[in-house]
Scaffold this motif. Structure first.
Motif, PDB file in Angstrom:
ATOM      1  N   GLN A 257       0.836  -1.209   0.000  1.00 33.55           N
ATOM      2  CA  GLN A 257       0.000   0.000   0.000  1.00 33.55           C
ATOM      3  C   GLN A 257       0.867   1.253   0.000  1.00 33.55           C
ATOM      4  O   GLN A 257       0.754   2.101   0.862  1.00 33.55           O
ATOM      5  CB  GLN A 257      -0.911  -0.009   1.228  1.00 33.55           C
ATOM      6  CG  GLN A 257      -1.879  -1.151   1.273  1.00 33.55           C
ATOM      7  CD  GLN A 257      -2.917  -1.055   0.186  1.00 33.55           C
ATOM      8  OE1 GLN A 257      -3.387   0.019  -0.150  1.00 33.55           O
ATOM      9  NE2 GLN A 257      -3.269  -2.177  -0.390  1.00 33.55           N
ATOM     10  N   GLN A 258       1.732   1.415  -0.984  1.00 36.02           N
ATOM     11  CA  GLN A 258       2.664   2.534  -0.987  1.00 36.02           C
ATOM     12  C   GLN A 258       2.051   3.847  -1.463  1.00 36.02           C
ATOM     13  O   GLN A 258       2.590   4.906  -1.191  1.00 36.02           O
ATOM     14  CB  GLN A 258       3.873   2.205  -1.855  1.00 36.02           C
ATOM     15  CG  GLN A 258       4.731   1.138  -1.271  1.00 36.02           C
ATOM     16  CD  GLN A 258       6.033   0.991  -2.031  1.00 36.02           C
ATOM     17  OE1 GLN A 258       6.491   1.923  -2.667  1.00 36.02           O
ATOM     18  NE2 GLN A 258       6.623  -0.181  -1.958  1.00 36.02           N
ATOM     19  N   ASP A 259       0.954   3.796  -2.179  1.00 37.62           N
ATOM     20  CA  ASP A 259       0.424   5.019  -2.781  1.00 37.62           C
ATOM     21  C   ASP A 259      -0.826   5.536  -2.078  1.00 37.62           C
ATOM     22  O   ASP A 259      -1.621   6.244  -2.670  1.00 37.62           O
ATOM     23  CB  ASP A 259       0.137   4.789  -4.263  1.00 37.62           C
ATOM     24  CG  ASP A 259      -0.869   3.679  -4.495  1.00 37.62           C
ATOM     25  OD1 ASP A 259      -1.133   2.898  -3.548  1.00 37.62           O
ATOM     26  OD2 ASP A 259      -1.388   3.580  -5.613  1.00 37.62           O
ATOM     27  N   VAL A 260      -0.972   5.188  -0.814  1.00 37.63           N
ATOM     28  CA  VAL A 260      -2.108   5.682  -0.040  1.00 37.63           C
ATOM     29  C   VAL A 260      -1.593   6.184   1.310  1.00 37.63           C
ATOM     30  O   VAL A 260      -0.574   5.720   1.802  1.00 37.63           O
ATOM     31  CB  VAL A 260      -3.172   4.585   0.197  1.00 37.63           C
ATOM     32  CG1 VAL A 260      -3.813   4.167  -1.104  1.00 37.63           C
ATOM     33  CG2 VAL A 260      -2.594   3.391   0.917  1.00 37.63           C
ATOM     34  N   PRO A 261      -2.303   7.147   1.907  1.00 37.15           N
ATOM     35  CA  PRO A 261      -1.886   7.595   3.235  1.00 37.15           C
ATOM     36  C   PRO A 261      -2.101   6.482   4.252  1.00 37.15           C
ATOM     37  O   PRO A 261      -3.006   5.664   4.115  1.00 37.15           O
ATOM     38  CB  PRO A 261      -2.792   8.788   3.522  1.00 37.15           C
ATOM     39  CG  PRO A 261      -3.935   8.657   2.605  1.00 37.15           C
ATOM     40  CD  PRO A 261      -3.469   7.867   1.422  1.00 37.15           C
ATOM     41  N   CYS A 262      -1.251   6.451   5.241  1.00 34.12           N
ATOM     42  CA  CYS A 262      -1.345   5.389   6.235  1.00 34.12           C
ATOM     43  C   CYS A 262      -0.609   5.832   7.486  1.00 34.12           C
ATOM     44  O   CYS A 262       0.385   6.550   7.399  1.00 34.12           O
ATOM     45  CB  CYS A 262      -0.756   4.132   5.617  1.00 34.12           C
ATOM     46  SG  CYS A 262       0.132   3.033   6.663  1.00 34.12           S
TER      47      CYS A 262
ATOM     48  N   GLN B   3       3.912   9.630   4.142  1.00 34.43           N
ATOM     49  CA  GLN B   3       3.645  11.018   4.494  1.00 34.43           C
ATOM     50  C   GLN B   3       3.568  11.920   3.276  1.00 34.43           C
ATOM     51  O   GLN B   3       3.285  13.100   3.395  1.00 34.43           O
ATOM     52  CB  GLN B   3       4.709  11.521   5.462  1.00 34.43           C
ATOM     53  CG  GLN B   3       4.647  10.808   6.792  1.00 34.43           C
ATOM     54  CD  GLN B   3       5.716  11.270   7.756  1.00 34.43           C
ATOM     55  OE1 GLN B   3       6.564  12.079   7.420  1.00 34.43           O
ATOM     56  NE2 GLN B   3       5.678  10.746   8.955  1.00 34.43           N
ATOM     57  N   HIS B   4       3.796  11.379   2.100  1.00 27.23           N
ATOM     58  CA  HIS B   4       3.714  12.170   0.873  1.00 27.23           C
ATOM     59  C   HIS B   4       2.277  12.278   0.360  1.00 27.23           C
ATOM     60  O   HIS B   4       2.010  12.999  -0.586  1.00 27.23           O
ATOM     61  CB  HIS B   4       4.588  11.555  -0.223  1.00 27.23           C
ATOM     62  CG  HIS B   4       6.024  11.486   0.150  1.00 27.23           C
ATOM     63  ND1 HIS B   4       6.818  12.607   0.254  1.00 27.23           N
ATOM     64  CD2 HIS B   4       6.815  10.451   0.478  1.00 27.23           C
ATOM     65  CE1 HIS B   4       8.033  12.250   0.618  1.00 27.23           C
ATOM     66  NE2 HIS B   4       8.065  10.951   0.762  1.00 27.23           N
ATOM     67  N   TRP B   5       1.378  11.549   0.979  1.00 26.08           N
ATOM     68  CA  TRP B   5      -0.013  11.516   0.516  1.00 26.08           C
ATOM     69  C   TRP B   5      -0.886  12.256   1.506  1.00 26.08           C
ATOM     70  O   TRP B   5      -0.733  12.155   2.705  1.00 26.08           O
ATOM     71  CB  TRP B   5      -0.484  10.063   0.379  1.00 26.08           C
ATOM     72  CG  TRP B   5       0.394   9.294  -0.541  1.00 26.08           C
ATOM     73  CD1 TRP B   5       1.435   8.479  -0.199  1.00 26.08           C
ATOM     74  CD2 TRP B   5       0.358   9.305  -1.960  1.00 26.08           C
ATOM     75  NE1 TRP B   5       2.031   7.979  -1.328  1.00 26.08           N
ATOM     76  CE2 TRP B   5       1.397   8.465  -2.426  1.00 26.08           C
ATOM     77  CE3 TRP B   5      -0.451   9.940  -2.896  1.00 26.08           C
ATOM     78  CZ2 TRP B   5       1.631   8.247  -3.762  1.00 26.08           C
ATOM     79  CZ3 TRP B   5      -0.207   9.713  -4.229  1.00 26.08           C
ATOM     80  CH2 TRP B   5       0.822   8.871  -4.647  1.00 26.08           C
ATOM     81  N   ARG B   6      -1.865  12.984   0.971  1.00 30.37           N
ATOM     82  CA  ARG B   6      -2.789  13.731   1.810  1.00 30.37           C
ATOM     83  C   ARG B   6      -3.921  12.821   2.287  1.00 30.37           C
ATOM     84  O   ARG B   6      -4.381  11.963   1.556  1.00 30.37           O
ATOM     85  CB  ARG B   6      -3.367  14.913   1.046  1.00 30.37           C
ATOM     86  CG  ARG B   6      -2.311  15.940   0.671  1.00 30.37           C
ATOM     87  CD  ARG B   6      -2.944  17.160   0.048  1.00 30.37           C
ATOM     88  NE  ARG B   6      -3.898  17.809   0.922  1.00 30.37           N
ATOM     89  CZ  ARG B   6      -3.582  18.713   1.836  1.00 30.37           C
ATOM     90  NH1 ARG B   6      -2.333  19.046   2.015  1.00 30.37           N
ATOM     91  NH2 ARG B   6      -4.513  19.272   2.564  1.00 30.37           N
TER      92      ARG B   6
END
Length: 133
Positions: free
Chosen positions: A46-51, A98-101
Motif C-alpha cells: 500500500q505505498q500510494d495511499v496515506p497510512c 507522508q507524501h499523501w494527503r
C-alpha cells in the motif's frame, strides 16, 4: 490463526460475520510470526495511499541495525557509512506514506477542542487530563 466463527476462541460476541472475518484477517496480518512479515508485506503493498504505519517493525529494524552495524563512527572518526545507509533506508520506509494527503472530512467539534488545547498552559492541561481520568 483464529477461525472467523470463533474469534480467539470466545465466540463472535454478537458481532456480524463480516466483522469477525475482518478481525480474523487483521489478526493474521498483525501476527508476530516471522518478524511481522505479513504486516511488512501489507504495508509495502500500500505505498500510494496515506497510512499511519504501526511502528513496531520499523523500531525493530532500527534497533537491529544499531546492534548489528556497530558504532556510528569508525576508529578513524569517519561515519560508519553502511550503518548510516541502513538507518536511512529504514527511515525512508517509515516516511513514505507522508507524501499523501489524508481525505478525512473536517469535524468541527474536534477542531474546536484541539484549538482550545493549543492555548492552554500546563496547569490547565493537567486539570483537563485529571478530569478525563
Amino acid at each position: 490463526n483464529p477461525k472467523p466463527e470463533t474469534l480467539n476462541g470466545r465466540g463472535n460476541g454478537g458481532q456480524s460475520a463480516s466483522t469477525v472475518t475482518l478481525f480474523a484477517h487483521l489478526s493474521q496480518i498483525c501476527s508476530k510470526d516471522q518478524d511481522l512479515s505479513a504486516l511488512r508485506a501489507a504495508t509495502q503493498a500500500q505505498q500510494d495511499v496515506p497510512c499511519l504505519p504501526f511502528l513496531e517493525p520499523f523500531l525493530a529494524d532500527l534497533t537491529r541495525v544499531h546492534k548489528e552495524c556497530g558504532p556510528d563512527t569508525t576508529p578513524q572518526g569517519l561515519l560508519n557509512l553502511p550503518k548510516a545507509r541502513r538507518l536511512a533506508s529504514s527511515l525512508k520506509r517509515i516516511t513514505r506514506h507522508q507524501h499523501w494527503r489524508y481525505s478525512f472530512p473536517p469535524l468541527l467539534p474536534v477542531e474546536e477542542y484541539l484549538s482550545d488545547l493549543l492555548v492552554l498552559d500546563f496547569a490547565q492541561l493537567l486539570a483537563r487530563a485529571e478530569a478525563c481520568e
